[in-house]
Design a protein around this motif. Structure first.
Motif, PDB file in Angstrom:
ATOM      1  N   TYR A  64     -15.397 -64.285  16.984  1.00 43.55           N
ATOM      2  CA  TYR A  64     -14.139 -64.617  16.915  1.00 43.55           C
ATOM      3  C   TYR A  64     -13.366 -63.813  16.218  1.00 43.55           C
ATOM      4  O   TYR A  64     -12.018 -63.908  16.226  1.00 43.55           O
ATOM      5  N   GLN A  66     -10.871 -60.683  16.152  1.00 45.13           N
ATOM      6  CA  GLN A  66     -10.349 -60.023  17.184  1.00 45.13           C
ATOM      7  C   GLN A  66     -10.746 -58.630  17.500  1.00 45.13           C
ATOM      8  O   GLN A  66     -10.960 -58.013  18.607  1.00 45.13           O
ATOM      9  N   ARG A  69     -13.747 -57.702  19.702  1.00 47.20           N
ATOM     10  CA  ARG A  69     -13.614 -57.941  20.997  1.00 47.20           C
ATOM     11  C   ARG A  69     -13.941 -56.686  21.731  1.00 47.20           C
ATOM     12  O   ARG A  69     -14.587 -56.667  22.738  1.00 47.20           O
ATOM     13  N   LYS A  70     -13.341 -55.586  21.319  1.00 47.24           N
ATOM     14  CA  LYS A  70     -13.435 -54.449  21.809  1.00 47.24           C
ATOM     15  C   LYS A  70     -14.994 -53.972  21.949  1.00 47.24           C
ATOM     16  O   LYS A  70     -15.369 -53.395  22.973  1.00 47.24           O
ATOM     17  N   ASN A  73     -16.416 -56.071  24.874  1.00 47.03           N
ATOM     18  CA  ASN A  73     -16.152 -55.809  26.159  1.00 47.03           C
ATOM     19  C   ASN A  73     -16.389 -54.536  26.560  1.00 47.03           C
ATOM     20  O   ASN A  73     -17.303 -54.298  27.881  1.00 47.03           O
ATOM     21  N   HIS A 414     -14.381 -69.367  23.875  1.00 47.13           N
ATOM     22  CA  HIS A 414     -13.701 -69.906  24.873  1.00 47.13           C
ATOM     23  C   HIS A 414     -13.439 -68.787  25.933  1.00 47.13           C
ATOM     24  O   HIS A 414     -12.799 -69.119  27.035  1.00 47.13           O
ATOM     25  N   SER A 415     -13.308 -67.522  25.601  1.00 48.61           N
ATOM     26  CA  SER A 415     -12.842 -66.646  26.310  1.00 48.61           C
ATOM     27  C   SER A 415     -13.873 -65.474  26.868  1.00 48.61           C
ATOM     28  O   SER A 415     -13.856 -64.874  27.963  1.00 48.61           O
ATOM     29  N   TRP A 417     -16.870 -65.903  27.754  1.00 53.89           N
ATOM     30  CA  TRP A 417     -17.994 -66.400  28.687  1.00 53.89           C
ATOM     31  C   TRP A 417     -18.131 -65.345  29.840  1.00 53.89           C
ATOM     32  O   TRP A 417     -19.284 -65.428  30.544  1.00 53.89           O
ATOM     33  N   GLN A 418     -16.840 -65.054  30.291  1.00 54.74           N
ATOM     34  CA  GLN A 418     -17.093 -64.188  31.428  1.00 54.74           C
ATOM     35  C   GLN A 418     -17.923 -62.730  31.479  1.00 54.74           C
ATOM     36  O   GLN A 418     -18.469 -62.224  32.485  1.00 54.74           O
ATOM     37  N   ASN A 445      -9.654 -76.590  31.909  1.00 59.41           N
ATOM     38  CA  ASN A 445      -8.305 -77.280  31.773  1.00 59.41           C
ATOM     39  C   ASN A 445      -7.153 -76.878  32.670  1.00 59.41           C
ATOM     40  O   ASN A 445      -6.427 -77.690  32.771  1.00 59.41           O
ATOM     41  N   THR A 446      -7.479 -75.710  33.537  1.00 59.13           N
ATOM     42  CA  THR A 446      -6.568 -75.512  34.407  1.00 59.13           C
ATOM     43  C   THR A 446      -7.153 -75.515  35.681  1.00 59.13           C
ATOM     44  O   THR A 446      -8.362 -74.897  35.738  1.00 59.13           O
ATOM     45  N   LYS A 449      -8.706 -71.671  36.309  1.00 59.01           N
ATOM     46  CA  LYS A 449      -9.872 -71.199  35.352  1.00 59.01           C
ATOM     47  C   LYS A 449     -11.028 -71.827  36.289  1.00 59.01           C
ATOM     48  O   LYS A 449     -11.848 -71.184  36.380  1.00 59.01           O
ATOM     49  N   LYS A 452     -11.850 -69.296  39.080  1.00 56.11           N
ATOM     50  CA  LYS A 452     -12.326 -68.539  38.553  1.00 56.11           C
ATOM     51  C   LYS A 452     -13.977 -68.797  38.437  1.00 56.11           C
ATOM     52  O   LYS A 452     -14.840 -67.975  39.121  1.00 56.11           O
TER      53      LYS A 452
END
Lengths: 651, 274
Positions: A64, A66, A69-70, A73, A414-415, A417-418, A445-446, A449, A452
């Motif tokens: 979590y 920030q 994340r780099k 990724n 939450h993000s 996962w891809q 939720n949308t 998503k 995708k």
């Protein structure tokens, strides 16, 4: 039950008090849910139960952050690239390729470290600052270990180049002395600086001969009286034989040269050439490989592995990889002495020097809080064909196990996962199963998503998951009364059963209200109408209404009849259809032919005769009246049509 | 080939929009906005990509300012030089203002429940606002609840709401004329709505032939108002002429996945016609 490798750390959950409420827990994919039950432990029975709280206890906080994340990724990109690159290259070029991959990973770690460092400097919140600083030191330790593994395992440097690599490794990682070096070099008169000799010592300990000589020359020019001593030392340093990478000399040649040079150093020491200058004497001792002289400079060495490399440089420059662990163990013992015990980092490095790959991975797994490091390192080592492919007792091999754990951790984010999807793709045995289980549990939720996620499933031919996700979305849409959305989801899943459900809903609405809702949908079904019988019926029924509205009665009549005789219409609807036929029968102009009328009568009889609860049907007055009216209308129509068809034209 | 400069941001970006230039401007745009999605804290940010006097780029885009956004940024449009409208997955629509003097963003206006499912007791989750289009000062939004809203930037309540405009999800909207909009939905239909008319019915409906593929995006030709392009779920780009017929004029296979047209798609169209 296996033995535990280390004592499990105690985690206090703030707010949860087992003394007042009994707690229960449940494992999740990456966390533990602890919740308060209704049983309360307090002695008095009049404690108000209150609402139960649920605590989510996560082990891995790192995903979590920030700035990390780099790391995730970019390393994902490198990982996927490594899996995809062809294995056609063999031997040297393959090794070079793997070394490049390893360097890429390391540069990502370094970049992340710099970002974290900048973030730590920029923040004013002390808690955040300490968190970032901890992360910086963890990342730097990771890079240290990775670099060593690269030298020993990926590149598998042989005796000779091994030492040069180790020297580079040390120079890169022992940077506590950098500020001191900078200070002295940038001062006006370096030789007069009080830390001058410290810096010279640092250069000598790190094997940076040219820089040491450069500094000494400044001292020499300032102090012409000791010129002769400087000349000797300078000469000694210049002549020092080092392994080179160009393969211009064999190991034996180097050995010989080095022995010769070593003896020269010893001679100068015996002769007392540098007796008048203690600094230069200690430098000469170091050059001669005197361990005690090196240990005197402990604060400049700062770590036992620096001591190890310096020792190797000045006493065994042609050390072979397999011999390293002897020197490593003794270096650590000498350096740490009796006061301190080895830290986790030290045990990991020691295991690396001993070429115990599994031990390295195991120790790292225990020491680090998330699986990122061990998963990627193990994958790289597996590509170097260094890990035996023995199966662990829970089925998959070590590489796959670690990758699965890492990717599962990603799925709980939450993000991220891809990213996890690609990791599962490259786990041959269990990857697909894990992916199937995880992908269904991503919160949707949308619609975007959901689309995708669906695309990921469709690309991998995971039909079960596609159906399941579409069904979830369709059900949600149905509950929100978005019938068109629900229909489009069931078309995507090719789910005939759901389409039938939706059509029934429409028909129910029609029966209740007497008109269709969402005409824009039903009128424009197109080929998707064929997905389910009920849907086809709905479309055709609507068409019947349209034809009737446009006063194209004979076509409407034909359609109506077809709906009943071809059994497209559900039995429950036949009464409604027959009632719809009533106005057509009552028209001034005769619409139904004799054939058609007979067929209608047949349908009516089938309807009233075939029902098991026909008693109930006939008891209802409205129903009886309907049936009677129909019979009357049919009979009248039959009469008219017989006459009409029997009449000769033109007579 | 122009140089590409990249910058890593630690979030998934759903939309990026260039700030529109004043009509007489000659230089290329230099500020763009991004909106993120799928984060716990989503953010809307403004970036500058500038040119120094000699024509060299500043390198990677520099962050000017950002602000937290509640829910995923589903769609975003610049209302004018200073205001940006963002559509959220929670169903709310927010107008942000960019203060150029101190480079900050603040919330100018928000319509909380622009999109929602009617029956709160049985409804399952919120309805996301999927598309927004602006024609200063009017803002039109569409959402998963099949509702179309017409807002004015300075009014608190919606000027016009068309409930149940569609039984499926409306994915995108664009202006045809100042009083007409075009929407696309998930059962492959284009609908034209005329705000001058009082009834809540579309004035025209167009459909794809064949499979009712959901349409995800729509845009209008910048010069010829009757030419419209839509992108579908199967990656098919369809060009429509809304003066004639109810079927697309041509179909192009653009991508393998759901596509997102924007003005860029329209440039391509102009080239094709030549």
């Amino acid at each position: 039950m296996e033995e535990v490798d280390a004592e499990p750390p105690l985690v206090v959950v703030p707010g949860a008090d087992p003394a007042s409420r009994q707690l229960c827990f449940e494992w999740g994919p990456a966390e533990v849910l602890v919740c308060e039950t209704r049983f309360d432990r307090g002695g008095g029975g009049d404690a108000a139960p209150g609402s139960s709280r649920v605590f989510v206890v996560r082990r891995d906080q790192d995903i979590y952050i920030q700035t990390l994340r780099k790391l995730f990724n970019e390393s994902h990109g490198i990982f996927v690239g490594l899996q995809r690159c062809e294995e056609e290259l063999a031997g040297k070029s393959r090794k070079a390729q793997l070394v490049q991959v390893s360097k890429n990973y390391r540069s990502v770690i370094r970049a992340c470290m710099e970002d974290m460092h900048r973030a730590a400097a920029a923040t004013r919140d002390p808690a955040l600052h300490s968190q970032y600083s901890t992360q910086v030191s963890i990342l730097s330790a990771m890079e240290l270990i990775w670099n060593l593994c690269e030298i020993l395992f990926v590149e598998a440097a042989a005796a000779g180049p091994l030492l040069l690599r180790l020297l580079d490794w040390i120079r890169l990682h022992v940077c506590d002395v950098d500020s001191m070096v900078r200070e002295v070099l940038s001062s006006e008169n370096p030789s007069k600086h009080k830390l001058f000799w410290n810096v010279v010592d640092v250069f000598v300990l790190q094997g940076r001969m040219d820089e040491a000589r450069h500094l000494l020359s400044k001292e020499a020019s300032a102090n012409p009286t000791s010129m002769s001593m400087y000349k000797v030392l300078d000469d000694l340093m210049m002549k020092m034989p080092v392994p080179n990478l160009g393969n211009t000399q064999t190991l034996t040649e180097l050995e010989l040269k080095w022995q010769h040079w070593h003896e020269e150093c010893q001679r100068y020491l015996r002769d007392g050439t540098f007796a008048s200058n203690p600094h230069m004497e200690s430098i000469c001792k170091i050059l001669g490989g005197d361990e005690n002289a090196m240990l005197e400079k402990k604060e400049l060495l700062t770590t036992w592995y620096h001591f190890l490399v310096t020792r190797l440089l000045y006493s065994h420059p042609t050390v072979k990889p397999m011999e390293l662990h002897f020197y490593a163990q003794s270096s650590m013992d000498l350096f740490l002495g009796e006061e301190s015990s080895p830290e986790p980092l030290d045990t990991i490095l020691m295991a690396a020097f001993e070429f115990e790959l599994h031990q390295v991975i195991k120790e790292c797994s225990i020491a680090l809080s998330n699986w990122w490091f061990v998963a990627h390192l193990t994958d790289l080592l597996d590509h170097c064909k260094l890990l035996q492919s023995h199966n662990l007792y829970f089925g998959s091999n070590m590489r796959e196990f670690l990758l699965l754990e890492y990717a599962s951790g990603l799925f709980s984010h939450h993000s991220l996962w891809q990213l996890g999807v690609d990791y599962f793709d490259h786990c041959r045995e269990y990857g697909r199963v894990y992916l199937e289980l995880h992908i269904e549990r991503i919160p949707l939720n949308t619609e975007q998503k959901a689309l995708k996620v669906l695309r990921i499933c469709e690309q991998r031919h995971m039909h079960e998951q596609v159906r399941s996700i579409c069904k979830i979305m369709a059900m949600k849409a149905l509950r929100n009364n978005r019938l068109g959305s629900a229909l489009s989801w069931s078309i995507r899943a090719k789910d005939a059963a759901f389409a039938t459900l939706i059509s029934d809903r429409f028909l129910k609405d029609y029966c209740e209200r007497g008109c269709f809702s969402d005409l824009d949908l039903i009128d424009n079904l197109g080929p998707s109408m064929l997905l389910s019988d009920r849907l086809t019926f709905l479309g055709k029924y609507r068409e019947f209404h349209r034809l009737y509205g446009e006063k194209r009665f004979s076509e409407a009549a034909k359609l109506l009849l077809m709906l009943m005789t071809a059994h497209i219409a559900p039995c429950s609807f036949w009464m409604t259809l027959l009632t719809d036929a009533l106005p057509l029968l009552e028209q001034k102009e005769v619409i139904f032919s004799a054939e058609q009328t007979y067929e209608l009568m047949q349908c009516l009889e089938d309807l009233t005769a075939g029902k098991p609860d026909k008693q109930k049907l006939l008891d209802d007055d409205v129903e009886i009246m309907k049936v009677e009216m129909l019979r009357l209308a049919l009979a009248r129509n039959l009469a008219r049509v017989i006459v009409k068809e029997g009449t000769l034209e033109g007579s | 080939m122009e140089e590409v400069s990249a910058r890593f941001v630690a979030q998934k970006i759903s939309k990026a929009r260039w700030r529109p230039l004043p009509a007489a401007a000659l230089q290329p745009p230099d500020i763009f906005a991004t909106g993120s999605w799928d984060n716990e804290d989503n953010r809307l940010a403004l970036w500058a990509v500038g040119e120094l006097g000699s024509g060299e780029y500043l390198g990677e885009p520099q962050l000017l300012c950002d602000i937290g956004h509640d829910g995923d940024v589903m769609d975003m449009q610049f209302l004018d030089q200073e205001r940006i409208v963002a559509a959220s997955s929670t169903g709310s629509v927010t107008v942000f203002r960019h203060h150029q003097n101190n480079q900050t963003l603040s919330v100018n206006q928000r319509w909380e429940k622009a999109h929602y499912h009617v029956d709160q007791d049985t409804s399952c989750g919120g309805a996301a606002c999927t598309g927004v289009i602006c024609n200063n000062p009017e803002i039109v939004t569409v959402g998963e609840d099949g509702r179309i809203n017409l807002f004015r930037a300075d009014q608190k309540d919606a000027v016009r709401t068309i409930d149940n405009a569609d039984s499926s999800t409306l994915h995108a909207v664009t202006f045809l004329r100042t009083t007409e909009i075009l929407t696309v939905n998930s059962i492959g239909q284009l609908k034209i709505w005329d705000f001058r008319q009082q009834r809540n019915e579309p004035s025209q409906i167009f459909s794809l032939t064949g499979e009712r593929v959901p349409l995800h995006c729509v845009d209008r030709h910048p010069n010829q108002q009757h030419i419209v392009a839509t992108g579908g779920q199967d990656g098919m780009l369809s060009i429509w002429d809304i003066r004639q017929g109810t079927m697309p004029v041509s179909l192009l296979n653009a991508h393998e996945a759901e596509s997102d047209c924007s003005k860029v798609g329209m440039q391509f169209l102009a080239v094709l016609k030549m």
